[in-house]
Design a protein around this motif. Structure first.
Motif, PDB file in Angstrom:
ATOM      1  N   SER A 107       0.830  -1.207   0.000  1.00 14.63           N
ATOM      2  CA  SER A 107       0.000   0.000   0.000  1.00 14.63           C
ATOM      3  C   SER A 107       0.863   1.255   0.000  1.00 14.63           C
ATOM      4  O   SER A 107       1.993   1.267   0.495  1.00 14.63           O
ATOM      5  CB  SER A 107      -0.926   0.016   1.222  1.00 14.63           C
ATOM      6  N   SER A 108       0.319   2.318  -0.561  1.00 17.74           N
ATOM      7  CA  SER A 108       1.009   3.610  -0.525  1.00 17.74           C
ATOM      8  C   SER A 108       1.199   4.062   0.916  1.00 17.74           C
ATOM      9  O   SER A 108       2.210   4.678   1.267  1.00 17.74           O
ATOM     10  CB  SER A 108       0.209   4.656  -1.308  1.00 17.74           C
ATOM     11  N   TYR A 109       0.217   3.744   1.762  1.00 16.86           N
ATOM     12  CA  TYR A 109       0.270   4.109   3.180  1.00 16.86           C
ATOM     13  C   TYR A 109       1.501   3.508   3.854  1.00 16.86           C
ATOM     14  O   TYR A 109       2.296   4.222   4.489  1.00 16.86           O
ATOM     15  CB  TYR A 109      -1.012   3.637   3.864  1.00 16.86           C
ATOM     16  N   THR A 110       1.688   2.196   3.717  1.00 14.67           N
ATOM     17  CA  THR A 110       2.825   1.531   4.352  1.00 14.67           C
ATOM     18  C   THR A 110       4.144   1.983   3.743  1.00 14.67           C
ATOM     19  O   THR A 110       5.132   2.190   4.457  1.00 14.67           O
ATOM     20  CB  THR A 110       2.685   0.010   4.243  1.00 14.67           C
ATOM     21  N   GLN A 111       4.165   2.158   2.429  1.00 14.42           N
ATOM     22  CA  GLN A 111       5.382   2.638   1.769  1.00 14.42           C
ATOM     23  C   GLN A 111       5.749   4.027   2.284  1.00 14.42           C
ATOM     24  O   GLN A 111       6.926   4.336   2.489  1.00 14.42           O
ATOM     25  CB  GLN A 111       5.169   2.667   0.252  1.00 14.42           C
ATOM     26  N   MET A 112       4.749   4.855   2.502  1.00 13.66           N
ATOM     27  CA  MET A 112       4.959   6.206   3.009  1.00 13.66           C
ATOM     28  C   MET A 112       5.473   6.176   4.450  1.00 13.66           C
ATOM     29  O   MET A 112       6.356   6.954   4.829  1.00 13.66           O
ATOM     30  CB  MET A 112       3.648   6.995   2.937  1.00 13.66           C
ATOM     31  N   LEU A 113       4.934   5.264   5.255  1.00 11.85           N
ATOM     32  CA  LEU A 113       5.376   5.142   6.646  1.00 11.85           C
ATOM     33  C   LEU A 113       6.803   4.625   6.748  1.00 11.85           C
ATOM     34  O   LEU A 113       7.486   4.854   7.747  1.00 11.85           O
ATOM     35  CB  LEU A 113       4.454   4.199   7.425  1.00 11.85           C
ATOM     36  N   ARG A 114       7.221   3.871   5.726  1.00 16.80           N
ATOM     37  CA  ARG A 114       8.540   3.233   5.717  1.00 16.80           C
ATOM     38  C   ARG A 114       8.698   2.254   6.877  1.00 16.80           C
ATOM     39  O   ARG A 114       9.783   2.076   7.435  1.00 16.80           O
ATOM     40  CB  ARG A 114       9.664   4.278   5.703  1.00 16.80           C
ATOM     41  N   TYR A 155      13.949   7.304  16.576  1.00 19.64           N
ATOM     42  CA  TYR A 155      14.074   8.095  17.804  1.00 19.64           C
ATOM     43  C   TYR A 155      13.711   7.317  19.063  1.00 19.64           C
ATOM     44  O   TYR A 155      13.859   7.820  20.176  1.00 19.64           O
ATOM     45  CB  TYR A 155      13.216   9.365  17.726  1.00 19.64           C
ATOM     46  N   LEU A 156      13.246   6.070  18.896  1.00 19.96           N
ATOM     47  CA  LEU A 156      12.827   5.289  20.059  1.00 19.96           C
ATOM     48  C   LEU A 156      13.043   3.804  19.779  1.00 19.96           C
ATOM     49  O   LEU A 156      12.715   3.320  18.692  1.00 19.96           O
ATOM     50  CB  LEU A 156      11.349   5.547  20.370  1.00 19.96           C
ATOM     51  N   ARG A 157      13.571   3.097  20.773  1.00 23.68           N
ATOM     52  CA  ARG A 157      13.746   1.652  20.690  1.00 23.68           C
ATOM     53  C   ARG A 157      13.127   0.999  21.924  1.00 23.68           C
ATOM     54  O   ARG A 157      12.937   1.661  22.956  1.00 23.68           O
ATOM     55  CB  ARG A 157      15.231   1.279  20.581  1.00 23.68           C
ATOM     56  N   ILE A 166      12.553  -1.678  17.157  1.00 22.12           N
ATOM     57  CA  ILE A 166      12.385  -0.241  16.951  1.00 22.12           C
ATOM     58  C   ILE A 166      10.971   0.148  17.370  1.00 22.12           C
ATOM     59  O   ILE A 166      10.015  -0.565  17.080  1.00 22.12           O
ATOM     60  CB  ILE A 166      12.630   0.115  15.471  1.00 22.12           C
ATOM     61  N   ALA A 167      10.829   1.267  18.050  1.00 21.73           N
ATOM     62  CA  ALA A 167       9.517   1.670  18.584  1.00 21.73           C
ATOM     63  C   ALA A 167       9.045   3.032  18.094  1.00 21.73           C
ATOM     64  O   ALA A 167       7.897   3.397  18.338  1.00 21.73           O
ATOM     65  CB  ALA A 167       9.551   1.660  20.110  1.00 21.73           C
ATOM     66  N   GLY A 168       9.904   3.779  17.424  1.00 20.33           N
ATOM     67  CA  GLY A 168       9.491   5.085  16.929  1.00 20.33           C
ATOM     68  C   GLY A 168      10.434   5.598  15.858  1.00 20.33           C
ATOM     69  O   GLY A 168      11.651   5.481  15.988  1.00 20.33           O
ATOM     70  N   TRP A 169       9.858   6.155  14.780  1.00 17.54           N
ATOM     71  CA  TRP A 169      10.673   6.732  13.714  1.00 17.54           C
ATOM     72  C   TRP A 169       9.891   7.849  13.022  1.00 17.54           C
ATOM     73  O   TRP A 169       8.679   7.900  13.099  1.00 17.54           O
ATOM     74  CB  TRP A 169      11.119   5.665  12.720  1.00 17.54           C
ATOM     75  N   LYS A 170      10.623   8.743  12.349  1.00 16.79           N
ATOM     76  CA  LYS A 170       9.969   9.892  11.708  1.00 16.79           C
ATOM     77  C   LYS A 170      10.793  10.380  10.523  1.00 16.79           C
ATOM     78  O   LYS A 170      12.014  10.190  10.479  1.00 16.79           O
ATOM     79  CB  LYS A 170       9.747  11.029  12.705  1.00 16.79           C
ATOM     80  N   HIS A 171      10.112  11.028   9.579  1.00 17.09           N
ATOM     81  CA  HIS A 171      10.792  11.564   8.400  1.00 17.09           C
ATOM     82  C   HIS A 171       9.880  12.530   7.656  1.00 17.09           C
ATOM     83  O   HIS A 171       8.665  12.536   7.862  1.00 17.09           O
ATOM     84  CB  HIS A 171      11.234  10.432   7.459  1.00 17.09           C
ATOM     85  N   CYS A 179       5.244  10.295  11.116  1.00 14.54           N
ATOM     86  CA  CYS A 179       5.804   9.825  12.381  1.00 14.54           C
ATOM     87  C   CYS A 179       5.111   8.528  12.776  1.00 14.54           C
ATOM     88  O   CYS A 179       3.891   8.395  12.612  1.00 14.54           O
ATOM     89  CB  CYS A 179       5.617  10.876  13.466  1.00 14.54           C
ATOM     90  N   CYS A 180       5.873   7.570  13.273  1.00 18.69           N
ATOM     91  CA  CYS A 180       5.336   6.295  13.742  1.00 18.69           C
ATOM     92  C   CYS A 180       5.747   6.086  15.190  1.00 18.69           C
ATOM     93  O   CYS A 180       6.893   6.357  15.563  1.00 18.69           O
ATOM     94  CB  CYS A 180       5.847   5.149  12.879  1.00 18.69           C
ATOM     95  N   LEU A 181       4.810   5.600  16.005  1.00 16.62           N
ATOM     96  CA  LEU A 181       5.031   5.424  17.441  1.00 16.62           C
ATOM     97  C   LEU A 181       4.278   4.187  17.909  1.00 16.62           C
ATOM     98  O   LEU A 181       3.070   4.092  17.711  1.00 16.62           O
ATOM     99  CB  LEU A 181       4.547   6.665  18.192  1.00 16.62           C
ATOM    100  N   THR A 182       4.976   3.228  18.534  1.00 15.64           N
ATOM    101  CA  THR A 182       4.311   1.970  18.907  1.00 15.64           C
ATOM    102  C   THR A 182       3.662   1.934  20.292  1.00 15.64           C
ATOM    103  O   THR A 182       2.646   1.259  20.453  1.00 15.64           O
ATOM    104  CB  THR A 182       5.274   0.772  18.781  1.00 15.64           C
TER     105      THR A 182
END
Length: 210
Positions: A107-114, A155-157, A166-171, A179-182
């Motif tokens: 999906s474009s969504y997942t590709q965008m989230l990386r 930014y978070l593990r 990995i628990a958090g990343w952003k771009h 931004c992704c945050l678990t």
């Protein structure tokens, strides 16, 4: 006024708990009086994105009926492309906990989230989260994820009995931000001061024009 729209709650995740956690984080923002927070349903996502909110928070998994034999998902191909276009044109997305789960890797969504949710060991366990300026432990699901580490900022593990992840990343993405945050799964975890502070920090980054 910065408009934030949030999609929260699904079969496995209590929407009221997510709302409480999100509202606690917003109260920490220095410009909290200039934030308009609106909760939406998945049926409303398309219409709401037409109004170009500053931030779309997705804290809902893709599967609507995960325990049924015939599983239905809410993210259509048309909506998938619309969310990607929204960010590419300057919007921001926070994929929070369940917002990483059950979406196609194509999906474009997942590709965008990386990145995306892979699995978590059964039940809750003590999970230690480590960021640049914080370390804390809460009872949580230990989310193992796929993450395109070379093309995002981690930014978070997290660490638990089953290993490290990995628990958090952003771009940046196009003219927008991702931004992704678990964390976190439980209401107690969502209201934890460290989680709340971390969530507020990322919301501040997402709605800023820096």
């Amino acid at each position: 006024m910065a408009k934030i729209v949030a999609l929260v709650g699904d079969y496995w995740h209590d929407g009221e708990a997510a709302q409480a956690g999100l509202e606690a984080a917003v109260k920490r923002l220095p410009n909290k009086d200039e934030i308009e927070l609106q909760y939406i349903t998945y049926e409303e996502v398309s219409t709401v994105l037409d109004n170009k909110p500053e931030l779309f928070i997705n804290a809902r998994m893709n599967k609507l009926n995960p325990k049924d034999e015939h599983v239905v998902t809410w993210l259509s191909e048309v909506l998938d492309q619309k969310i990607e276009n929204y960010v590419n044109e300057g919007g921001s997305v926070l994929a929070w906990h369940a917002g990483l789960a059950g979406y196609s890797s194509e999906s474009s969504y997942t590709q965008m989230l990386r990145g995306s949710f892979d699995y978590h060991p059964p039940g809750l366990q003590e999970v230690t989260y480590k960021g640049n300026d914080t370390t804390f432990t809460i009872s949580d699901e230990l989310y193992f994820v796929h993450c395109d580490k070379a093309n995002t900022e981690i930014y978070l593990r997290s660490t638990g009995a089953y290993g490290d992840t990995i628990a958090g990343w952003k771009h940046s993405y196009g003219k927008g931000k991702v931004c992704c945050l678990t964390p976190a799964h439980t209401k107690e975890g969502l209201l934890n001061e460290n989680v709340s502070s971390l969530l507020a920090e990322k919301i501040k980054w997402l709605v800023s024009h820096e």
